[in-house]
Motif scaffolding. Structure first.
Motif, PDB file in Angstrom:
ATOM      1  N   GLN A  86       0.825  -1.208   0.000  1.00 41.50           N
ATOM      2  CA  GLN A  86       0.000   0.000   0.000  1.00 41.50           C
ATOM      3  C   GLN A  86       0.861   1.260   0.000  1.00 41.50           C
ATOM      4  OE1 GLN A  86      -2.469  -1.185   3.485  1.00 41.50           O
ATOM      5  NE2 GLN A  86      -4.194  -0.597   2.201  1.00 41.50           N
ATOM      6  N   VAL A  87       1.937   1.239   0.788  1.00 40.66           N
ATOM      7  CA  VAL A  87       2.832   2.400   0.851  1.00 40.66           C
ATOM      8  C   VAL A  87       3.448   2.681  -0.521  1.00 40.66           C
ATOM      9  CG1 VAL A  87       5.091   3.149   1.716  1.00 40.66           C
ATOM     10  CG2 VAL A  87       3.363   2.306   3.310  1.00 40.66           C
ATOM     11  N   VAL A  88       3.903   1.625  -1.194  1.00 43.34           N
ATOM     12  CA  VAL A  88       4.503   1.801  -2.520  1.00 43.34           C
ATOM     13  C   VAL A  88       3.462   2.325  -3.509  1.00 43.34           C
ATOM     14  CG1 VAL A  88       5.593   0.622  -4.467  1.00 43.34           C
ATOM     15  CG2 VAL A  88       6.241   0.027  -2.116  1.00 43.34           C
ATOM     16  N   ILE A  89       2.273   1.746  -3.481  1.00 40.05           N
ATOM     17  CA  ILE A  89       1.203   2.201  -4.378  1.00 40.05           C
ATOM     18  C   ILE A  89       0.842   3.658  -4.083  1.00 40.05           C
ATOM     19  CG2 ILE A  89      -1.242   1.903  -4.952  1.00 40.05           C
ATOM     20  CD1 ILE A  89      -0.782  -1.136  -4.466  1.00 40.05           C
ATOM     21  N   ASP A  90       0.775   4.006  -2.804  1.00 42.26           N
ATOM     22  CA  ASP A  90       0.419   5.380  -2.424  1.00 42.26           C
ATOM     23  C   ASP A  90       1.437   6.398  -2.931  1.00 42.26           C
ATOM     24  OD1 ASP A  90      -1.804   4.387  -1.204  1.00 42.26           O
ATOM     25  OD2 ASP A  90      -1.109   4.701   0.858  1.00 42.26           O
ATOM     26  N   LYS A  91       2.722   6.028  -2.913  1.00 36.52           N
ATOM     27  CA  LYS A  91       3.748   6.942  -3.425  1.00 36.52           C
ATOM     28  C   LYS A  91       3.500   7.246  -4.898  1.00 36.52           C
ATOM     29  CE  LYS A  91       7.471   5.606  -0.270  1.00 36.52           C
ATOM     30  NZ  LYS A  91       8.826   5.023  -0.136  1.00 36.52           N
ATOM     31  N   PHE A  92       3.210   6.200  -5.671  1.00 36.70           N
ATOM     32  CA  PHE A  92       2.952   6.417  -7.093  1.00 36.70           C
ATOM     33  C   PHE A  92       1.611   7.098  -7.317  1.00 36.70           C
ATOM     34  CE2 PHE A  92       6.387   3.367  -7.355  1.00 36.70           C
ATOM     35  CZ  PHE A  92       7.099   3.825  -8.451  1.00 36.70           C
ATOM     36  N   ALA A  93       0.660   6.872  -6.410  1.00 35.45           N
ATOM     37  CA  ALA A  93      -0.624   7.570  -6.504  1.00 35.45           C
ATOM     38  C   ALA A  93      -0.418   9.074  -6.326  1.00 35.45           C
ATOM     39  CB  ALA A  93      -1.587   7.036  -5.445  1.00 35.45           C
ATOM     40  N   ILE A 102      -4.938  13.946   5.413  1.00 35.84           N
ATOM     41  CA  ILE A 102      -3.807  14.008   6.334  1.00 35.84           C
ATOM     42  C   ILE A 102      -4.217  14.712   7.621  1.00 35.84           C
ATOM     43  CG2 ILE A 102      -1.413  14.725   6.649  1.00 35.84           C
ATOM     44  CD1 ILE A 102      -1.740  12.822   4.318  1.00 35.84           C
ATOM     45  N   SER A 103      -4.001  14.059   8.749  1.00 37.97           N
ATOM     46  CA  SER A 103      -4.163  14.708  10.057  1.00 37.97           C
ATOM     47  C   SER A 103      -2.784  14.842  10.686  1.00 37.97           C
ATOM     48  CB  SER A 103      -5.092  13.895  10.968  1.00 37.97           C
ATOM     49  OG  SER A 103      -4.574  12.581  11.172  1.00 37.97           O
ATOM     50  N   ILE A 104      -2.562  15.904  11.440  1.00 41.21           N
ATOM     51  CA  ILE A 104      -1.230  16.180  11.987  1.00 41.21           C
ATOM     52  C   ILE A 104      -1.322  16.543  13.468  1.00 41.21           C
ATOM     53  CG2 ILE A 104       0.878  17.554  11.764  1.00 41.21           C
ATOM     54  CD1 ILE A 104       0.096  18.225   8.922  1.00 41.21           C
ATOM     55  N   ASP A 105      -0.492  15.923  14.273  1.00 45.97           N
ATOM     56  CA  ASP A 105      -0.275  16.320  15.667  1.00 45.97           C
ATOM     57  C   ASP A 105       1.131  16.896  15.787  1.00 45.97           C
ATOM     58  OD1 ASP A 105      -2.734  15.598  16.691  1.00 45.97           O
ATOM     59  OD2 ASP A 105      -2.086  13.570  17.268  1.00 45.97           O
ATOM     60  N   GLY A 106       1.261  18.023  16.486  1.00 46.82           N
ATOM     61  CA  GLY A 106       2.571  18.617  16.722  1.00 46.82           C
ATOM     62  C   GLY A 106       3.046  19.546  15.629  1.00 46.82           C
ATOM     63  N   TYR A 107       2.154  19.940  14.721  1.00 47.38           N
ATOM     64  CA  TYR A 107       2.546  20.831  13.619  1.00 47.38           C
ATOM     65  C   TYR A 107       3.042  22.172  14.148  1.00 47.38           C
ATOM     66  CZ  TYR A 107       2.346  22.640   8.804  1.00 47.38           C
ATOM     67  OH  TYR A 107       2.666  23.147   7.562  1.00 47.38           O
ATOM     68  N   SER A 244      -7.487   3.550   3.800  1.00 47.11           N
ATOM     69  CA  SER A 244      -7.085   3.515   2.396  1.00 47.11           C
ATOM     70  C   SER A 244      -6.704   4.891   1.880  1.00 47.11           C
ATOM     71  CB  SER A 244      -8.203   2.926   1.533  1.00 47.11           C
ATOM     72  OG  SER A 244      -9.378   3.720   1.624  1.00 47.11           O
ATOM     73  N   LYS A 245      -7.321   5.938   2.418  1.00 44.55           N
ATOM     74  CA  LYS A 245      -7.034   7.284   1.948  1.00 44.55           C
ATOM     75  C   LYS A 245      -6.650   8.234   3.069  1.00 44.55           C
ATOM     76  CE  LYS A 245      -9.930   6.983  -2.193  1.00 44.55           C
ATOM     77  NZ  LYS A 245     -10.998   7.633  -3.005  1.00 44.55           N
ATOM     78  N   GLY A 246      -6.228   7.685   4.204  1.00 43.86           N
ATOM     79  CA  GLY A 246      -5.909   8.538   5.342  1.00 43.86           C
ATOM     80  C   GLY A 246      -4.577   8.231   5.988  1.00 43.86           C
ATOM     81  N   TYR A 247      -3.846   9.285   6.346  1.00 43.62           N
ATOM     82  CA  TYR A 247      -2.582   9.175   7.067  1.00 43.62           C
ATOM     83  C   TYR A 247      -2.592  10.113   8.270  1.00 43.62           C
ATOM     84  CZ  TYR A 247      -0.066   6.484   3.503  1.00 43.62           C
ATOM     85  OH  TYR A 247       0.375   5.495   2.655  1.00 43.62           O
ATOM     86  N   HIS A 248      -1.806   9.747   9.280  1.00 42.60           N
ATOM     87  CA  HIS A 248      -1.635  10.625  10.443  1.00 42.60           C
ATOM     88  C   HIS A 248      -0.152  10.924  10.634  1.00 42.60           C
ATOM     89  CE1 HIS A 248      -2.406  12.557  14.262  1.00 42.60           C
ATOM     90  NE2 HIS A 248      -1.424  11.848  14.792  1.00 42.60           N
ATOM     91  N   ILE A 249       0.177  12.206  10.698  1.00 46.01           N
ATOM     92  CA  ILE A 249       1.555  12.644  10.932  1.00 46.01           C
ATOM     93  C   ILE A 249       1.696  13.050  12.387  1.00 46.01           C
ATOM     94  CG2 ILE A 249       3.343  14.311  10.309  1.00 46.01           C
ATOM     95  CD1 ILE A 249       2.047  14.595   7.589  1.00 46.01           C
TER      96      ILE A 249
END
Length: 297
Positions: A86-93, A102-107, A244-249
């Protein structure tokens, strides 16, 4: 140039330029979830059969570091390979123009350091999908210098350059002749941001030996000595996949005792980084992507 490599792993993305080009074209018109499903059924199982050394390393990782039973360790090994796909596919996506939530804590910590005249060091690791941080943690007044593997495929480097160029990011390839050290020094001298991984010993074999996941492991001295010598702040950044479409930083400042000599400060920084890394791995056990025996002497 000969391909750069660690003695236990080769740090290049699978496939050739033609395959990468067509993957990007596909991802412009299809949902990433369709490609995930294809990878889970037709790519991951044969990959696990062929790359049996990496498979066994990850299996032993779950058996020894988490104490999982055989069945759960097998299931987690498959889930780990699926997560990496999934990570590899997401990079090419992302190269194809797809967007992720994208959600971020500590920005606020990142922005506070970005406003200061001095530079700072931002540490990553081979968990999650750190490349997304380059598209999300952005500042206009400071250039971010990302240390990347110098032996990566040209097609991947070209797409990274195109994406990073939009966000005031310069890539610094890790070179066998260590010439990247001059660019690192220049970046911090100019008050810029230096982003680099700190969980693999590469190039210089000087390392700190620190307790990690219940056993001693080696971590490179370079990132921590740079911060200690330059006396610049240091951040730990992790980018973890939630859906599938969400990341947390998550951004955390690595605090260090002000007293002591340079080596003592570097050791303290490394120990604190390793603690944050272990907390992250324990929270997201399927997203650990070091496919070699990390604890081997």
């Amino acid at each position: 140039m000969s391909e750069l490599r660690h003695d236990k792993w080769i740090g290049t993305t699978y496939g050739n330029a033609w395959m990468h080009k067509w993957l990007i074209r596909f991802l412009k018109v299809i949902d990433v979830r369709l490609l995930y499903a294809f990878a889970f059924v037709f790519v991951v199982p044969p990959t696990m059969l062929v790359n049996w050394k990496a498979r066994n390393v990850i299996y032993n990782f779950y058996r020894k570091r988490f104490g999982f039973g055989r069945i759960k360790a097998c299931r987690m090994t498959y889930m780990n390979h699926c997560a990496f796909a999934q990570v590899v596919i997401d990079k090419f996506a992302m190269y194809a123009g797809k967007k992720f939530h994208i959600s971020i804590d500590g920005y606020d910590q990142f922005l506070a350091l970005s406003r200061q005249p001095s530079g700072f060091v931002q540490l990553s690791s081979h968990v999650g999908n750190y490349e997304i941080a380059g598209y999300s943690l952005m500042v206009e007044n400071k250039r971010l210098n990302a240390l990347v593997f110098g032996g990566e495929k040209a097609s991947v480097m070209t797409n990274r350059s195109r994406m990073f160029g939009k966000n005031n990011i310069r890539m610094i390839p890790i070179m066998a002749d260590m010439s990247h050290l001059f660019m690192i020094d220049q970046a911090l001298s100019n008050g810029e941001i230096l982003s680099m991984p700190a969980d693999r010993v590469f190039g210089s074999q000087k390392a700190f030996t620190i307790d990690f996941m219940g056993e001693k492991a080696k971590f490179p001295q370079g990132p921590f000595l740079i911060a200690a010598i330059r006396n610049v702040p240091m951040l730990f950044v992790s980018v973890m996949k939630l859906s599938s479409k969400g990341y947390h930083i998550n951004v955390e400042k690595i605090e260090c005792d002000e007293g002591g000599n340079i080596r003592g400060k570097a050791t303290d920084l490394a120990t604190r980084y390793v603690k944050l890394l272990e907390d992250t791995v324990r929270k997201y056990p399927a997203q650990w992507y070091n496919y070699f025996d990390f604890w081997a002497e």
